[in-house]
Design a protein around this motif. Sequence first.
Motif, PDB file in Angstrom:
ATOM      1  N   GLU A 445      -6.711  -1.722 -14.695  1.00  0.00           N
ATOM      2  CA  GLU A 445      -6.245  -0.551 -13.951  1.00  0.00           C
ATOM      3  C   GLU A 445      -4.745  -0.411 -14.176  1.00  0.00           C
ATOM      4  OE1 GLU A 445      -5.150   0.328  -9.334  1.00  0.00           O
ATOM      5  OE2 GLU A 445      -7.151  -0.524  -9.704  1.00  0.00           O
ATOM      6  N   ILE A 446      -4.306   0.793 -14.475  1.00  0.00           N
ATOM      7  CA  ILE A 446      -2.886   1.042 -14.710  1.00  0.00           C
ATOM      8  C   ILE A 446      -2.390   2.108 -13.744  1.00  0.00           C
ATOM      9  CG2 ILE A 446      -1.242   2.089 -16.321  1.00  0.00           C
ATOM     10  CD1 ILE A 446      -2.473   0.560 -18.551  1.00  0.00           C
ATOM     11  N   ASN A 447      -1.297   1.768 -13.053  1.00  0.00           N
ATOM     12  CA  ASN A 447      -0.639   2.711 -12.151  1.00  0.00           C
ATOM     13  C   ASN A 447       0.715   3.086 -12.740  1.00  0.00           C
ATOM     14  OD1 ASN A 447      -1.902   3.015  -9.142  1.00  0.00           O
ATOM     15  ND2 ASN A 447      -2.551   1.106 -10.121  1.00  0.00           N
ATOM     16  N   ILE A 448       1.000   4.375 -12.809  1.00  0.00           N
ATOM     17  CA  ILE A 448       2.274   4.849 -13.337  1.00  0.00           C
ATOM     18  C   ILE A 448       2.854   5.896 -12.388  1.00  0.00           C
ATOM     19  CG2 ILE A 448       1.741   4.408 -15.766  1.00  0.00           C
ATOM     20  CD1 ILE A 448       1.007   7.347 -16.049  1.00  0.00           C
ATOM     21  N   HIS A 449       4.184   6.043 -12.427  1.00  0.00           N
ATOM     22  CA  HIS A 449       4.807   7.055 -11.566  1.00  0.00           C
ATOM     23  C   HIS A 449       5.897   7.841 -12.287  1.00  0.00           C
ATOM     24  CE1 HIS A 449       7.660   3.789 -11.311  1.00  0.00           C
ATOM     25  NE2 HIS A 449       8.490   4.475 -10.541  1.00  0.00           N
ATOM     26  N   THR A 450       6.082   7.590 -13.585  1.00  0.00           N
ATOM     27  CA  THR A 450       7.025   8.366 -14.373  1.00  0.00           C
ATOM     28  C   THR A 450       6.691   8.168 -15.844  1.00  0.00           C
ATOM     29  OG1 THR A 450       9.366   8.817 -14.803  1.00  0.00           O
ATOM     30  CG2 THR A 450       8.741   6.527 -14.509  1.00  0.00           C
ATOM     31  N   GLY A 560       1.005  -5.295  -5.594  1.00  0.00           N
ATOM     32  CA  GLY A 560       0.785  -5.741  -6.963  1.00  0.00           C
ATOM     33  C   GLY A 560       1.039  -4.685  -8.016  1.00  0.00           C
ATOM     34  N   PHE A 561       1.608  -3.539  -7.613  1.00  0.00           N
ATOM     35  CA  PHE A 561       1.876  -2.466  -8.567  1.00  0.00           C
ATOM     36  C   PHE A 561       3.349  -2.042  -8.467  1.00  0.00           C
ATOM     37  CE2 PHE A 561      -2.637  -1.754  -7.328  1.00  0.00           C
ATOM     38  CZ  PHE A 561      -3.208  -2.119  -8.538  1.00  0.00           C
ATOM     39  N   SER A 562       4.076  -2.157  -9.572  1.00  0.00           N
ATOM     40  CA  SER A 562       5.492  -1.785  -9.544  1.00  0.00           C
ATOM     41  C   SER A 562       5.686  -0.274  -9.616  1.00  0.00           C
ATOM     42  CB  SER A 562       6.243  -2.455 -10.704  1.00  0.00           C
ATOM     43  OG  SER A 562       5.768  -2.002 -11.958  1.00  0.00           O
ATOM     44  N   ALA A 563       4.599   0.490  -9.732  1.00  0.00           N
ATOM     45  CA  ALA A 563       4.692   1.947  -9.749  1.00  0.00           C
ATOM     46  C   ALA A 563       4.630   2.540  -8.350  1.00  0.00           C
ATOM     47  CB  ALA A 563       3.582   2.548 -10.607  1.00  0.00           C
ATOM     48  N   THR A 564       4.279   1.735  -7.368  1.00  0.00           N
ATOM     49  CA  THR A 564       4.251   2.208  -5.985  1.00  0.00           C
ATOM     50  C   THR A 564       5.417   1.578  -5.233  1.00  0.00           C
ATOM     51  OG1 THR A 564       2.810   0.388  -5.298  1.00  0.00           O
ATOM     52  CG2 THR A 564       1.751   2.417  -6.047  1.00  0.00           C
ATOM     53  N   GLY A 565       5.797   2.177  -4.127  1.00  0.00           N
ATOM     54  CA  GLY A 565       6.929   1.625  -3.389  1.00  0.00           C
ATOM     55  C   GLY A 565       7.059   2.214  -2.005  1.00  0.00           C
ATOM     56  N   TRP A 566       8.132   1.793  -1.342  1.00  0.00           N
ATOM     57  CA  TRP A 566       8.365   2.255   0.033  1.00  0.00           C
ATOM     58  C   TRP A 566       9.859   2.431   0.261  1.00  0.00           C
ATOM     59  CZ3 TRP A 566      10.414  -0.304   4.615  1.00  0.00           C
ATOM     60  CH2 TRP A 566      10.220   0.426   5.803  1.00  0.00           C
ATOM     61  N   PRO A 597       9.405   8.426  -7.893  1.00  0.00           N
ATOM     62  CA  PRO A 597       8.296   8.966  -8.694  1.00  0.00           C
ATOM     63  C   PRO A 597       8.675  10.317  -9.279  1.00  0.00           C
ATOM     64  CG  PRO A 597       7.553   8.263  -6.509  1.00  0.00           C
ATOM     65  CD  PRO A 597       9.035   8.266  -6.484  1.00  0.00           C
ATOM     66  N   TYR A 598       8.332  10.521 -10.561  1.00  0.00           N
ATOM     67  CA  TYR A 598       8.620  11.829 -11.144  1.00  0.00           C
ATOM     68  C   TYR A 598       7.709  12.135 -12.319  1.00  0.00           C
ATOM     69  CZ  TYR A 598      10.770  15.713 -13.547  1.00  0.00           C
ATOM     70  OH  TYR A 598      10.973  16.924 -14.147  1.00  0.00           O
ATOM     71  N   PHE A 599       7.003  13.233 -12.208  1.00  0.00           N
ATOM     72  CA  PHE A 599       6.303  13.851 -13.333  1.00  0.00           C
ATOM     73  C   PHE A 599       6.704  15.328 -13.351  1.00  0.00           C
ATOM     74  CE2 PHE A 599       3.213  10.391 -12.373  1.00  0.00           C
ATOM     75  CZ  PHE A 599       3.289   9.750 -13.592  1.00  0.00           C
TER      76      PHE A 599
END
Length: 661
Positions: A445-450, A560-566, A597-599
């Motif tokens: 599973e891959i999580n991305i935010h940019t 466990g995902f560096s693409a998510t945050g707070w 996050p940016y798309f």
Amino acid sequence: MKITITPCILFLWLFAASCHFEENRRLKEALSLAGDNRSELEKILAHYADDPEKSKAARFLVENMPGHSGVTTADIKKLQPFYLQHAAISEKHNWERTSVWEKEIDEWWKMHKGEIFFPRMQQDIRTVRAEWLINEIDRSFKAWKENAYTRDMALDDFCRYILPYRFMERICMDNCRDVFYKRHAGWFGDRKKDFRDVTDSLNLLYKEVMHSNWAAASMPVYDVATFEQIKRGLCSDRAWFNCLLLSSLGMASSIDMVPSWGNRSGGHTWNSLVIDGETYPFEPFWDEDRWKYKRIYNNECFDLLWGKSRLPKVFRLSFEWNSDGPLEDRKADGNDVPALFRTPFLRDVSDQYFRTTDVHIEITEEKPEDARYCYLCVFGIPDWIPVQWGKIERDGSVTFKKMGRDIVYAPMFYENGKLLPAAPAFLLNRKGECEAIGCNGKRTEINIHTYTSFFDVKDVLKIKRDISGSILVASNDPEFETADTLYCITDSLDVWENEWHFPNAKKYRYVRLIPARDTIALCEISFYEKGFELPIRDIRIAVEGETLVEGETPDALIDGFSATGWKGKLKKGESILFDLGKERDIGKCFLAPYTPPYFPPEQDIELCYWDNRWVAFDTRENNGSLHLKFDGVPEGTLYRTRIKGYKDRIFMYKNGEIRWF
């Protein structure tokens, strides 16, 4: 008397004879290429017949002159109307590089660039005049002997770094070095002073000649007078300007460049001084920290504002002909040589900047017919970019000399302008070891935010401000009556990944992150026990604070995902508590600061993976999500988030952590 010739003496005789023959051959070839201008070159050689040093210098210039070319002063006069308009716009804005100035310059350039006259290059070997070059040689020797820092350098180094009248192609051969000499003669006459301080004091006089901020970036600048007139240009423009300035005063100077970064798009050109055999690189435009390149271009450190700079190669532009490489191989088809290596005027100086590794690979893909060379590539614009060549051996192996570390490479063939995979991609890690990259048969599973790792300086400062000054403390007491400091977080942060090792001998159950201010922003924090490759997963988090970004929760810090945050605002005196479940021997901590996050809006987002070619895995429409999750992606390879019209970067993905390259 009987004379005995030993094998060693015979070898030296033969070597000296071959060198002499090679010099004569090169001189004859140069004179033959001069055509009607041959008599001018012969005048130069005859003029110095009784002066061994200047004779050698004159031969150096003539022998290496073929291949060099530039514009004429008549061509520059035809371009003057455009330069006057450019300067007029800048003058209207008081020479300030504001966004309004940039917009006006760009609009003017788009309107008029179709009208501009792009001159045909004139070959130096056919146009240089004896009187002009004799003056150049004499002034160069005079400035050399007046320079306290270089007067004792070897003649060969003088010929490479002070003598050349040309440091980059297309630049006009004029009297600019005479002008510089008259302005600043004797500037480098006191060796008691640090040559860097003296160089800075000189460059400060030209502080107003600034980078164009990419406004009308493609407008050509061919001479010093024009550059001083419009006061705007690119790094490559200021680099040749600096070399002409410094060499006119006897300073040994050069232009060094990275053809393509190993971890971001584009490349860079800068200057170096060569003093006592040592290279001292510096920023071509004025900067308060101009001499930092040896510090940040070592492929180990990073700049506080610009982050990591990973360099696969550093080449030095030279006047001297370099006979090494595919260009000199008469059996190689010129159409099968990438543009970077179609010039003989490059010298590899990578090992003067960073630790290098000779990379040896085995070709695994079918070789194009008659292919004699393989090329090592880094990811750039718009895809893979060749940065080094290697000759294919009979056994199908290739060696690439002096490669930079901590970079992902892809070995490629080059045929008729197209790159073709030659072997699997690999990571040349920080130790100089090759780590194979490729689909391992598993799915993840891959999580991305940019789509990119690059941020503007203002964004970098904001990202660091949200976490720098915070402290990590550890204890076995949930009330932290007694605690040990694990790490104090400073602004020496990488904006994407930080790994800190703890040599402590104690075990801890609780860790607190004590923020420096009432707001905190973080994407991921992971703790690893000594000897374990996977992070501790059964962690509980406790924090009292207000969430500042809708849709985020504190649990994202340990998901466990560096693409998510707070991003949150804590109550006064509050901190973030991590309960590791039991006492643990914490060996290291991974921390990813909060990257927004940016798309791009209203764009399709395509996740691709590398399997000796880019394979499209899935395409999503940007629906305003903070991050995107892709299930069942092939594991163990390279990935990119491709968006039309945007410069994306490649990344690897392990344990939920994105590592950009």
